[in-house]
Structures are given as structure tokens and as C-alpha cells.
Design an enzyme around this catalytic site. Structure first.
Site, PDB file in Angstrom:
ATOM      1  CD  GLN A  43      -2.960  -1.147   2.253  1.00  0.00           C
ATOM      2  OE1 GLN A  43      -2.651  -1.652   3.325  1.00  0.00           O
ATOM      3  NE2 GLN A  43      -4.134  -0.583   2.057  1.00  0.00           N
ATOM      4  NE  ARG A  72      -0.299  -4.790  11.772  1.00  0.00           N
ATOM      5  CZ  ARG A  72      -1.383  -5.038  11.052  1.00  0.00           C
ATOM      6  NH1 ARG A  72      -2.388  -4.176  10.984  1.00  0.00           N
ATOM      7  NH2 ARG A  72      -1.495  -6.177  10.395  1.00  0.00           N
ATOM      8  CG  HIS A 127      -0.979  -6.148   5.205  1.00  0.00           C
ATOM      9  ND1 HIS A 127      -1.127  -5.534   6.433  1.00  0.00           N
ATOM     10  CD2 HIS A 127      -2.094  -5.822   4.513  1.00  0.00           C
ATOM     11  CE1 HIS A 127      -2.275  -4.864   6.466  1.00  0.00           C
ATOM     12  NE2 HIS A 127      -2.876  -5.016   5.301  1.00  0.00           N
ATOM     13  CG  ASN A 187      -3.513  -7.680   7.870  1.00  0.00           C
ATOM     14  OD1 ASN A 187      -3.740  -7.255   8.999  1.00  0.00           O
ATOM     15  ND2 ASN A 187      -4.183  -7.252   6.814  1.00  0.00           N
ATOM     16  CD  GLU A 188      -7.921  -7.192   7.640  1.00  0.00           C
ATOM     17  OE1 GLU A 188      -8.230  -7.204   6.427  1.00  0.00           O
ATOM     18  OE2 GLU A 188      -8.219  -6.262   8.418  1.00  0.00           O
ATOM     19  CG  ASN A 205      -6.583  -5.841  11.575  1.00  0.00           C
ATOM     20  OD1 ASN A 205      -5.843  -5.658  12.532  1.00  0.00           O
ATOM     21  ND2 ASN A 205      -6.129  -6.119  10.364  1.00  0.00           N
ATOM     22  CE1 TYR A 265     -10.123   0.230   9.130  1.00  0.00           C
ATOM     23  CE2 TYR A 265      -9.868  -2.147   9.303  1.00  0.00           C
ATOM     24  CZ  TYR A 265      -9.325  -0.890   9.086  1.00  0.00           C
ATOM     25  OH  TYR A 265      -7.986  -0.766   8.836  1.00  0.00           O
ATOM     26  CD  GLU A 305      -5.449  -3.151   9.365  1.00  0.00           C
ATOM     27  OE1 GLU A 305      -6.541  -2.946   8.783  1.00  0.00           O
ATOM     28  OE2 GLU A 305      -4.565  -3.870   8.900  1.00  0.00           O
ATOM     29  CD1 TRP A 364      -6.222   1.786   7.175  1.00  0.00           C
ATOM     30  CD2 TRP A 364      -4.517   0.495   7.859  1.00  0.00           C
ATOM     31  NE1 TRP A 364      -5.522   1.390   6.071  1.00  0.00           N
ATOM     32  CE2 TRP A 364      -4.468   0.605   6.460  1.00  0.00           C
ATOM     33  CE3 TRP A 364      -3.538  -0.260   8.520  1.00  0.00           C
ATOM     34  CZ2 TRP A 364      -3.478  -0.025   5.701  1.00  0.00           C
ATOM     35  CZ3 TRP A 364      -2.573  -0.890   7.770  1.00  0.00           C
ATOM     36  CH2 TRP A 364      -2.553  -0.765   6.365  1.00  0.00           C
ATOM     37  CD  GLU A 387      -8.496   0.627   1.654  1.00  0.00           C
ATOM     38  OE1 GLU A 387      -7.412   0.699   2.233  1.00  0.00           O
ATOM     39  OE2 GLU A 387      -9.395  -0.159   1.988  1.00  0.00           O
ATOM     40  CD1 TRP A 388      -6.521  -3.030   0.840  1.00  0.00           C
ATOM     41  CD2 TRP A 388      -4.886  -3.884  -0.400  1.00  0.00           C
ATOM     42  NE1 TRP A 388      -5.437  -3.280   1.684  1.00  0.00           N
ATOM     43  CE2 TRP A 388      -4.427  -3.814   0.946  1.00  0.00           C
ATOM     44  CE3 TRP A 388      -3.988  -4.390  -1.354  1.00  0.00           C
ATOM     45  CZ2 TRP A 388      -3.161  -4.225   1.341  1.00  0.00           C
ATOM     46  CZ3 TRP A 388      -2.715  -4.798  -0.955  1.00  0.00           C
ATOM     47  CH2 TRP A 388      -2.317  -4.718   0.369  1.00  0.00           C
TER      48      TRP A 388
HETATM   49  C1  GAL Z   1      -7.942  -3.880   6.129  1.00  0.00           C
HETATM   50  C2  GAL Z   1      -6.546  -4.040   5.588  1.00  0.00           C
HETATM   51  C3  GAL Z   1      -5.805  -2.759   5.429  1.00  0.00           C
HETATM   52  C4  GAL Z   1      -6.664  -1.588   4.987  1.00  0.00           C
HETATM   53  C5  GAL Z   1      -7.971  -1.549   5.738  1.00  0.00           C
HETATM   54  C6  GAL Z   1      -8.936  -0.479   5.288  1.00  0.00           C
HETATM   55  O1  GAL Z   1      -8.723  -4.948   5.709  1.00  0.00           O
HETATM   56  O2  GAL Z   1      -5.796  -4.876   6.434  1.00  0.00           O
HETATM   57  O3  GAL Z   1      -4.717  -3.005   4.585  1.00  0.00           O
HETATM   58  O4  GAL Z   1      -6.777  -1.533   3.638  1.00  0.00           O
HETATM   59  O5  GAL Z   1      -8.617  -2.789   5.667  1.00  0.00           O
HETATM   60  O6  GAL Z   1      -9.839  -0.927   4.346  1.00  0.00           O
END
Ligand code: GAL
Length: 473
Positions: free
Chosen positions: A20, A77, A122, A166-167, A309, A311, A377, A421, A428-429
């Protein structure tokens, strides 16, 4: 709560991941990863964007360090790019320039009194290993273990907090079921379970390697970062909704946390749902949810702390509109709903529910034997026109950190650290650069890729200063 307090040695961090931020996708002998390949295929990522340059942290690391210092972080991190260190994925060929790069990052952090937390994986598998089957292949677990040992051996004298993977949920499902992350497979109802299985095996092997070979001297801690929303029943008075919420958590958090923290195997709810669905669909062959064998490493107990992690939150009810199809959604049989009172900010999936984190932390304490928890995160994104004065995000961090304090103070959860985060806007992917999670803005149209602090970065710095004022740094 009268006044909020945090333990004096609480870790205040922010996170990033190699693909990223680093760029330098071919620099100095780095091998390609599955994300390089994926982004270079047409139609995969928003606006055909890619991480070829990203924040160019490979060359601009010192700018990142300035941001870290400006925030007053106690921890940072980052992730290692496996293919930067081992271009073909195996230890037969080591890229010394990659070793030098991460040595410098680690040494610079320590010189500034910032502790590194390093994620070994990751999302960015070396393409050479994908060409041999990737995480669907059982042998990738052993290769991951060799890579992990190489990293412990090379950097473990200075890195004391490690995240293996990660995840695994996101890697397995988004990469192999939904095809929206690399490697872009859409093998519904089968591949993700296999990938998750091999990731758990690889994680456990690496943990055992650390435990027996490196822990005695290095005295660090190793875990895997598990992502989970907080899930509650849509109608708590309705049995089917209560069961749906339980099933949803079992298929996400439980998929990886149950084997590591509770039984050494998958949650029974998950196993029985997949078996029943397989029977209904007359799916033949071996179980779609693999079984651990005697030759596998012991999975139970392979985490020295719980890395979470988190959100957002959801409400769950029974259902799903693809009941006859072989897919994870029909195995899970849950419809997720966003409560109408929860604001959606930034990306569409991110309903802002700070109280959900406190509830999840309590659930983790009660379900997984009161582990030490690092929130590895947590954050909130911005889309559309740039707002440096991101007042909503300031409020989000204040509210969320208050909920963490309540979890510690009132619920007795052993939370050891919080990592926002992300340190800065980055790739962002699948959303490319259209979604901004940073505490610093990065101007991707500027050749210098200048970093500018958001108001939320200043707010986070204030919070950190307040709670670390008694500490040595
Ligand atoms: C997570 C991921 C991060 C970041 C975040 C926000 O799934 O580990 O790399 O992109 O989401 O979408």
C-alpha cells in the site's frame, strides 16, 4: 466515567502495509507479488491504478518517519514485502537490498524510541509461489514458515512484536471467493476454506518456530491479525436472528480465532453449516472445510496476544439469496443489515459505530479466555473532495478511544494498544487511491508525494501526548 485513563505502557500506534505504501515494485531486485500482477491486469482496480509507486516509501521512508514523530507514536506497524526480501519466495535467494531497507526502517524507528510491530504477510504473496498454487497449496505453509524464520533470525533482535498473517479472512474470501483482491479467483464455496486452512497451518508453524528457536533469546510475541466486525441480532427477541448473529461471528472471527484460542479446530457451528449445505447440494468429495490432520502443527495456543482489526458493526438476520448455489454466503446463511441510526462515512461498508468496538472487546475477553489484546487496525475513510479539516474523523477517533478506555476500565478487557489505520493515505486495494484512510494526506498528483497532516492526525497526536505524558518518551 469520570476521567479516562490508559495503562502507562499502552502502545499508541498507526499502521501501514508494504504494497500500500512502498512502491519500488521492481527496485533493487524485488520480485513481483500477486498484487503487482493483479493490478497490472485490466479492470481489476478502480481507475486501473496500482501500487507501482504508491507513497514511494521505498525511497521516502524518512518522510514517513517524520510523520511518525509528529504524531508522537510509541509504536509503528509496518509489513515486510516477502518478495522484496525473497524475490522467488524461498530462502535460496535473499535480496540484500531488501534486508538493508527494512534494517534501516527498524533502526531508525528504534533510534526515535518507536517500537516496530512487523506483519510478515499483508496480502502480497510472491508471484513465484502463486505460480505453484499459492495458498491453495499445502506446501505454501512450509514456505511461509521458512520466510518467517528468516525474518526472526534477521530482524528479531530488534523487532519484538510480530504478526504472521494479516486478515486471513480477507485474503481467503476477497481473493479466492469474490475475486476482488489478488489473486482474483472466484472459486465459490471451496477455495477460500482451503486458503484459510493453509494460512492457519503456516501461521502455526511460524509461531512454533519462534517459540522454540527464537523466543528464548529474543523474548518477543507473535500473533495473527484477525479482522472482525461487531455483529448483533437484528431482533434480539427473535431466536433465528440470535442464531444468525452467532453464525456470522463464527464464520468470520471464529473461523481463525476458535482454532487458535479455544479448541484447535474450527467452530462447530461453521463445520455443521458447511456439512449440511454440502449434503443439501449433493456436493461430493472431501469436506469443503478441510480437517486438520496428525501431521499438522498444533493450532491451539499459537498466539501470544489477540490482534484485532476492527472497522464497523452489522445487524444479522437469517437468510441469503443464493441458497441453492455453492458459495460461502449460502453456507453462512446470514443477511447483514446496517442500522438506520448508524452514519456511513467514507466507503459504503463503513458504518461508524464506536460502541461496537467495546462490545466486541468484551466478547473477545469472554470467548477467548481473556487474552491480551492489541487493536492492530481501526480507522475511518474519506472519499470525494479532499478535506484536511476532517472533523468527522476527529470525532470518530475521540469516541472510539473513549470506548476502548471503557472496555479497559469498566469491562476489564486487557487492551495493550491501539493502532490507527493508517499513518497516511495509500493504495486502498481494489479502491486504488480513491479512498483515503490516512492521518496524513498524501498528494499523489505531486511528484514529491508530499505528506500533510489532517486535522485528525493533530487530534490523535494530542490524545497520545495526553496519555503518554508520564512516560519516558
Ligand atoms: C484492512 C486491511 C488494510 C486496509 C484496511 C482499510 O482490511 O488490512 O490493509 O486496507 O482494511 O480498508
Amino acid at each position: 466515567m469520570s476521567e479516562i485513563i490508559f495503562p502507562p505502557d499502552f502502545a499508541w500506534g498507526a499502521g501501514t502495509a508494504a504494497y500500500q505504501i512502498e512502491g519500488g515494485w521492481q527496485a533493487d531486485g524485488k520480485g513481483p507479488s500477486i498484487w503487482d500482477t493483479f493490478c497490472h491486469e485490466e479492470g481489476r482496480v478502480f481507475g486501473e491504478q496500482n501500487g507501482d509507486v504508491a507513497c514511494n516509501s521505498y525511497e521516502l521512508w524518512e518522510k514517513d518517519l517524520e510523520c511518525i514523530q509528529q504524531l508522537g507514536l510509541t509504536h509503528y506497524r509496518l509489513s515486510f514485502s516477502w518478495a522484496r526480501l525473497l524475490p522467488h519466495g524461498t530462502t535460496q535467494h535473499v535480496n540484500q537490498k531488501g534486508v538493508q531497507y527494512y534494517n534501516k526502517v527498524i533502526d531508525d524507528l528504534l533510534a526515535c524510541n518507536v517500537s516496530p510491530m512487523v506483519t510478515l504477510y499483508h496480502f502480497d504473496l510472491p508471484q513465484a509461489l502463486q505460480d505453484q498454487g499459492g495458498w491453495k497449496s499445502p506446501s505454501t505453509a512450509g514456505l511461509f514458515d521458512s520466510y518467517a524464520r528468516f525474518c526472526f533470525q534477521t530482524f528479531g533482535d530488534r523487532v519484538k512484536l510480530w504478526i504472521t498473517i494479516n486478515e486471513p479472512y480477507v485474503c481467503a474470501k476477497l481473493g479466492n471467493e469474490d475475486g476482488i483482491h489478488a489473486p482474483g479467483l472466484r472459486e465459490k464455496g471451496t477455495a477460500a476454506y482451503l486458503v484459510g486452512h493453509n494460512m492457519l497451518r503456516g501461521h502455526a508453524m511460524a509461531w512454533h518456530s519462534y517459540d522454540s528457536l527464537y523466543r528464548p533469546q529474543q523474548k518477543g510475541a507473535v500473533s495473527l491479525a484477525i479482522n472482525s466486525d461487531w455483529i448483533e441480532p437484528l431482533d434480539p427477541g427473535r431466536e433465528a436472528d440470535v442464531a444468525a448473529a452467532e453464525r456470522d461471528l463464527a464464520f468470520t472471527l471464529g473461523w481463525f480465532a476458535w482454532p487458535v484460542f479455544v479448541t484447535g479446530d474450527y467452530p462447530e457451528i461453521m463445520r455443521s453449516a458447511i456439512d449440511a449445505q454440502s449434503a443439501k447440494l449433493k456436493h461430493s468429495g472431501e469436506s469443503r472445510l478441510p480437517r486438520f490432520s496428525e501431521d499438522d502443527p498444533t493450532i491451539l495456543g499459537t498466539a501470544d496476544f489477540f490482534a484485532l482489526n476492527h472497522y464497523t458493526s452489522r445487524k444479522a438476520t437469517a437468510g441469503g439469496d443464493c441458497e441453492e448455489t455453492l458459495c460461502m454466503k449460502s453456507d453462512r446463511n446470514v443477511e447483514e443489515v446496517v442500522d438506520s441510526s448508524w452514519p456511513i462515512c467514507g466507503v459504503s461498508w463503513l458504518a461508524v459505530v464506536p460502541s461496537g468496538l467495546r462490545k466486541l472487546l468484551k466478547y473477545i475477553k469472554d470467548t477467548f479466555h481473556n487474552p491480551a489484546v492489541y487493536i492492530t487496525e481501526n480507522g475511518f475513510s474519506q472519499v470525494g473532495p479532499l478535506q484536511i479539516e476532517d472533523v468527522h474523523r476527529c470525532q470518530f477517533y475521540k469516541d472510539t478511544i473513549l470506548e476502548v478506555a471503557k472496555a479497559i476500565e469498566e469491562d476489564g478487557v486487557d487492551v495493550r494498544g491501539y493502532f490507527a489505520w493508517s499513518l497516511m493515505d495509500n493504495f486502498e486495494w481494489a479502491d486504488g487511491f480513491s479512498v483515503r484512510f490516512g492521518l496524513f494526506h498524501v498528494d499523489f498528483s505531486d511528484a514529491e508525494l508530499s505528506r500533510t497532516v489532517y486535522r485528525s492526525g493533530k487530534e490523535y497526536a494530542k490524545i497520545i501526548a495526553k496519555y503518554t505524558s508520564g512516560q519516558s518518551k
